[in-house]
Design an enzyme around this catalytic site. Structure first.
Site, short mmCIF file in Angstrom:
data_model
loop_
_atom_site.label_atom_id
_atom_site.label_comp_id
_atom_site.label_asym_id
_atom_site.label_seq_id
_atom_site.Cartn_x
_atom_site.Cartn_y
_atom_site.Cartn_z
N GLY A 7 1.04 36.60 -15.33
CA GLY A 7 1.81 37.83 -15.26
C GLY A 7 0.96 39.05 -15.60
O GLY A 7 -0.26 39.06 -15.38
N SER A 8 1.59 40.02 -16.18
CA SER A 8 0.91 41.31 -16.41
C SER A 8 -0.26 41.21 -17.37
O SER A 8 -1.10 42.12 -17.40
CB SER A 8 1.91 42.33 -16.95
OG SER A 8 2.99 42.44 -16.05
N THR A 9 -0.32 40.14 -18.18
CA THR A 9 -1.47 40.04 -19.10
C THR A 9 -2.77 39.97 -18.31
O THR A 9 -3.81 40.35 -18.80
CB THR A 9 -1.38 38.80 -20.00
OG1 THR A 9 -1.26 37.63 -19.18
CG2 THR A 9 -0.19 38.87 -20.94
#
Lengths: 473, 484
Positions: B216-218
């Protein structure tokens, strides 16, 4: 005229009786066994085993009685045979006692629904009976040539012994037992002695006919048809045993013994070639349609195939375990009581007892034990060489040959050298029949060796010598 | 008859000789092969014949050995706080072999390792009871406890690293299992193991190392690093070239942002603060698949990592431009293990240098003499120190005033990045809540963490990296700092 001059051709050199040598050897044999016993106790419980005194006393008593009887009834006997047998019997007792302590075997017995009872006390009892047998043979059989009279009776007894198991239920895939109430005997063990007696008597009479009346064919002397008869009979019988009792070991022993004795009696190599061809044909023939034998051969070719999987044959699993036992023993062994040869589970203290030797005494111990067997065999053959009568020669070589073949077949089987067959390691393995029969076998060898080594009686003073007078003129 | 007799004597001699040769062959030539066969139960008997050495955390053993009866295995393995430490230690069962450290360090733990040869020889003479050596881990008990308790009854994993050395400080996976329940070889042990294997929550799965999730956004940290390293943008405070809406290349599908956030031509700092999909998706598209893979690989993607316990490959895929753009924001076929994302955070915290993660600090002989001490090793340099510091500033903004405020710790500089990864077709399943972060003191960064909560009991609208994962990360970081 009291000087007796020796005028016979038989040497009357006063051979030392060697009884004291035997005594010292006996002390060694018993000491080794007792130390081994102490070793097992120390390794397993960390203390000297409580039965040590009783065990030691028992061995000393058995060995002592046997020695005294030999001293009295066979004073010129070979000094090595008795100590070697005692050593093996004592070591066998130690090994059986050691396997009695195995939790794994105790649990396995419980799992199979047997009531567990230690085997060592029973084996000690069998050893006592075995030594009693030994004593009885030496006392009753004053001269081995007496056995010659029982040539055909021996044959009948041997046949009865070999054939009876067919009528008894199969035990673990082979019909080699006669069970009588609580007792069961393995008649094959006794049969080997009776067969040796029969062959000795028969061949002694027929040897000239067999050796000389033959036709030359392709550089080999082939026997006449009528002499071939008994041989074919023996061959057929050994194959029948293999088929009906699925007893690979006994038929091999039986046939090997016959070839050896035939060869010695006739001095003809052609008999060996002939015999090997016949046994080969028989073995291959049976192996192709007898599943039990096929299993054994498969297990021999690749014991690790299907290891641990359901459906793997018990024999293959046992051989694999046995091989791993030997491997884990390595050069010096794990030490008595510290191995895991009991992983073989069933028959660990009978057919597979040599694996325990291999694991716990290592390569060094195995070589020692095998050499002890080798010594017994070679002392037996030496006795045959020394014997003065053909019957004694044949009987001694027959018994030693049977012993050697049995050792080879059993040891070779558990070491994966040849397919496994159900026989016991003489003296080492647990089992009454085996101990009894082998003590009797040793007794007969001792009897023959006593006769062979006994100094020829001083020739009776010739009446002529007595009478002759010098006539002086 | 004597001539054939002599021949028979030779024949019998040959029989015995054959046996002698065979026994030499078996016991000398083939001994090693037979002894190392897997069918050979002696190997396992030997493994449990002596007290096994211990696995040590913070100077205290987390394992032990107890004597057992009624089986040929004398000692049985036991664990203290089994479920908490299982992802580190693995198990060592009499009946079911062993895994992870218990397996990899078996030589030391049983005392059979060649490194212990002199030790063994010595104790043979002194008559000492044989005992195994110890394995000293890099783990931090407090951090592990914080991770394990923070995850609680949710499904997830957490990994904490020391960015300066690569030492693993925490490695938690939930739900977990207690290896002690099947350490023996009774029927009870078999049942317990069968039950664990049948559990649909897979308690025996080590989620920290052996499970990959879409990051995801990590993952935007990696994308930002790629942008800076490849010179796509130089400053983190200059506006980027990011239209809104932005369509995925070669498609007519627009890439959406979460809610209405100011992403049009946002600076890198602002884009990370709000977690703009459009900005980072476009960066990935602009750089192209090849450069993205190159950068991801420098962080350790597409390679198995050995800590020494093996971690699954994290994957940044080879793909078409639109999927590559999605992978750039940690979706599509982009998959990462929690360990991998902790490595990403630690690289940033360590000024761009990635240290090889490891969990065995030292090995001790049975008499506690140290026979091996781990040396920290540099694994790669995914980005320059200058660029790493730029990303640090961005991540610190996220925690100060962005999506990661839940990770703030008083008096400590914290940088982080949230992630809420879609799960299932059209995000039909509960999303994965991610948080990666690091804490920094005046002596550099002592800890970087990655937390993933894969299946929370929370309502799906409340699932977010900042809400679920950040507090756990905060607890772990705080535990490490307080413990220093």
């Amino acid at each position: 005229m009291s000087v007796v001059t020796n005028t016979t051709t038989i040497g009357a050199i006063d051979a030392p009786s060697r009884r004291n040598t035997e005594l010292i050897m006996m002390v060694f044999a018993i000491a080794i066994s007792v130390f081994a016993y102490a070793n097992v106790g120390l390794a397993i419980d960390g203390k000297l085993p409580s039965g040590m005194l009783g065990y030691g006393a028992g061995l000393v008593l058995l060995g002592g009685v046997a020695h005294l009887v030999v001293r009295k009834f066979a004073p010129y006997a070979d000094p090595l045979l008795l100590p070697l047998a005692t050593l093996l019997n004592g070591l066998g007792l130690v090994l059986i006692w050691r396997l009695d302590q195995s939790q794994r075997l105790i649990q396995d017995a419980a799992r199979r629904g047997y009531t567990y009872s230690p085997d060592a006390p029973k084996q000690l009892l069998y050893s006592a009976i075995g030594v009693a047998f030994f004593v009885a043979v030496l006392m009753v059989l004053k001269d081995h040539r007496v056995l010659q009279r029982y040539t055909y009776i021996s044959m009948v007894v041997a046949l009865v012994l070999l054939i009876t198991p067919i009528f008894f239920p199969e035990v673990n895939g082979a019909k080699i037992w006669i069970s009588l109430g609580p007792f069961s005997i393995q008649p094959g063990e006794f049969a080997k002695i009776f067969i040796a007696i029969f062959f000795s008597g028969y061949l002694m009479v027929k040897r000239d006919a067999l050796a000389l009346a033959s036709r030359r064919f392709m550089g080999m002397y082939l026997p006449r048809g009528r002499d071939l008869g008994p041989i074919l009979t023996i061959w057929a019988l050994s194959i029948l045993i293999l088929v009906f009792e699925t007893d690979l070991g006994t038929s091999l022993l039986f046939f090997g013994l016959f070839i050896v004795m035939l060869y010695v009696a006739t001095e003809r190599t052609s008999w060996i070639v002939f015999g090997l061809l016949m046994s080969g044909a028989g073995a291959v023939g049976v192996a192709t349609f007898e599943p039990h034998v096929q299993q054994r051969v498969d297990a021999w070719v690749d014991p690790f195939k299907n290891f641990g999987q359901t459906g793997a044959s018990g024999a293959s699993e046992q051989i694999a375990q046995s091989l791993m036992s030997f491997g884990s023993g390595g050069t010096l062994g794990s030490g008595l009581g510290q191995g895991h040869s009991d992983l073989i589970m069933f028959a660990a203290n009978a057919d597979f007892i040599l694996s325990t030797v291999g694991e716990e005494l290592g390569l060094a111990g195995m070589m020692a034990v095998l050499l002890v067997y080798g010594l017994i065999v070679e002392r037996g053959i030496r006795t045959a060489l020394a014997a003065r009568d053909p019957f004694g020669k044949l009987l001694a070589v027959g018994l030693s040959g049977a012993f050697a073949i049995q050792v080879f077949v059993v040891a070779g089987g558990v070491m994966g050298l040849i397919p496994l067959s159900g026989m016991t390691m003489p003296f080492l393995a647990y089992g009454g029949s085996s101990v009894l029969a082998n003590w009797a076998l040793i007794a007969i060898l001792i009897r023959i060796s006593d006769t062979a080594r006994r100094p020829a009686p001083a020739p009776a003073p010739s009446p002529d010598a007595e009478m002759t007078q010098v006539v002086r003129p | 008859m004597n001539k054939p007799l002599r021949r028979i004597a030779i024949f019998c001699g040959v029989l015995i000789l054959a046996l002698l040769v065979r026994t030499n062959y078996l016991q000398y030539v083939r001994a090693d092969e037979l002894n190392s066969r897997e069918e050979n139960r002696r190997v396992r008997i030997e493994r449990y014949a002596h007290e096994r050495g211990d696995i040590i955390v913070d100077g205290k053993a987390v394992t032990g050995s107890v004597e057992t009866n009624g089986s040929d295995f004398k000692y049985k393995r036991v664990w203290k706080d089994g479920p908490m430490w299982a992802p580190v230690t693995g198990f060592s069962s009499q009946a079911f072999d062993s895994t992870q450290l218990e397996n990899l360090e078996d030589g030391i733990l049983t005392g059979n390792d060649d490194q212990l040869f002199f030790n063994r020889t010595l104790s043979m003479f002194t008559g000492e009871q044989k005992k195994g050596g110890n394995v000293v881990t890099t783990l931090n008990g407090a951090a592990q406890k914080a991770a394990f308790e923070g995850l609680g009854n949710q499904k997830g994993a957490a990994v904490a690293l020391d960015p300066q050395t690569g030492a693993i400080l925490a490695l938690a996976s939930t739900p977990s299992y207690d290896p002690s329940v099947f350490a023996g070889n009774s029927d009870k042990d078999s049942e317990a193991r069968a039950k664990l294997l049948a559990d649909k929550d897979q308690p025996m799965l080590n989620r920290a190392l052996r499970e990959t999730y879409p990051p995801g956004s990590t993952f935007k940290i990696v994308t930002a690093a790629a942008a800076l390293e490849n010179g796509l943008y130089d400053s983190i405070d200059d506006p980027t070239d990011s239209p809104l809406p932005w369509t995925l290349p070669q498609t007519s599908r627009p890439l959406n942002n979460e809610g209405t956030i100011p992403c049009k031509n946002a600076t890198l700092r602002e884009a990370l603060r709000y977690s703009c999909n459009t900005v980072f998706g476009k960066i990935s598209a602009d750089l192209g698949n090849k450069k993205m893979i190159e950068e991801a690989n420098k962080f350790g993607f597409n390679d198995e990592i050995f800590t020494p316990v093996r971690a699954d490959k994290s994957v940044y895929p080879e793909d078409n431009p639109s999927q590559n753009a999605m992978a750039g924001i940690g979706q599509a076929s982009n998959r990462a293990t929690p360990l991998q994302m902790a490595m990403v955070a630690s690289t940033i915290a360590n000024d761009g240098k990635l240290m090889q993660p490891y969990m065995v600090a030292a090995r001790q002989a049975p008499n506690t003499d140290t026979i091996y001490t781990a040396e920290p090793k540099e694994m790669s340099q995914p980005l320059s120190a200058a660029n790493a510091q730029k990303i640090q500033q961005m991540m610190e903004t996220v925690v100060e005033q962005g999506t990661g405020t839940n990770a703030q710790i008083d008096g400590v500089t914290v940088g982080g990045k949230t992630g809420t990864a879609e799960n299932g077709v059209n995000n039909s399943k509960k999303p994965y809540a991610w948080f990666i972060s690091y804490a920094k003191t005046d002596k550099g960064s002592p800890v970087a963490v990655a937390v993933v909560v894969a299946d929370s009991k929370a309502n799906r609208d409340n699932i977010s990296g900042g809400g679920l994962a950040a507090p756990i990360a905060r607890a772990i970081m705080k535990a490490v700092i307080d413990n220093k």
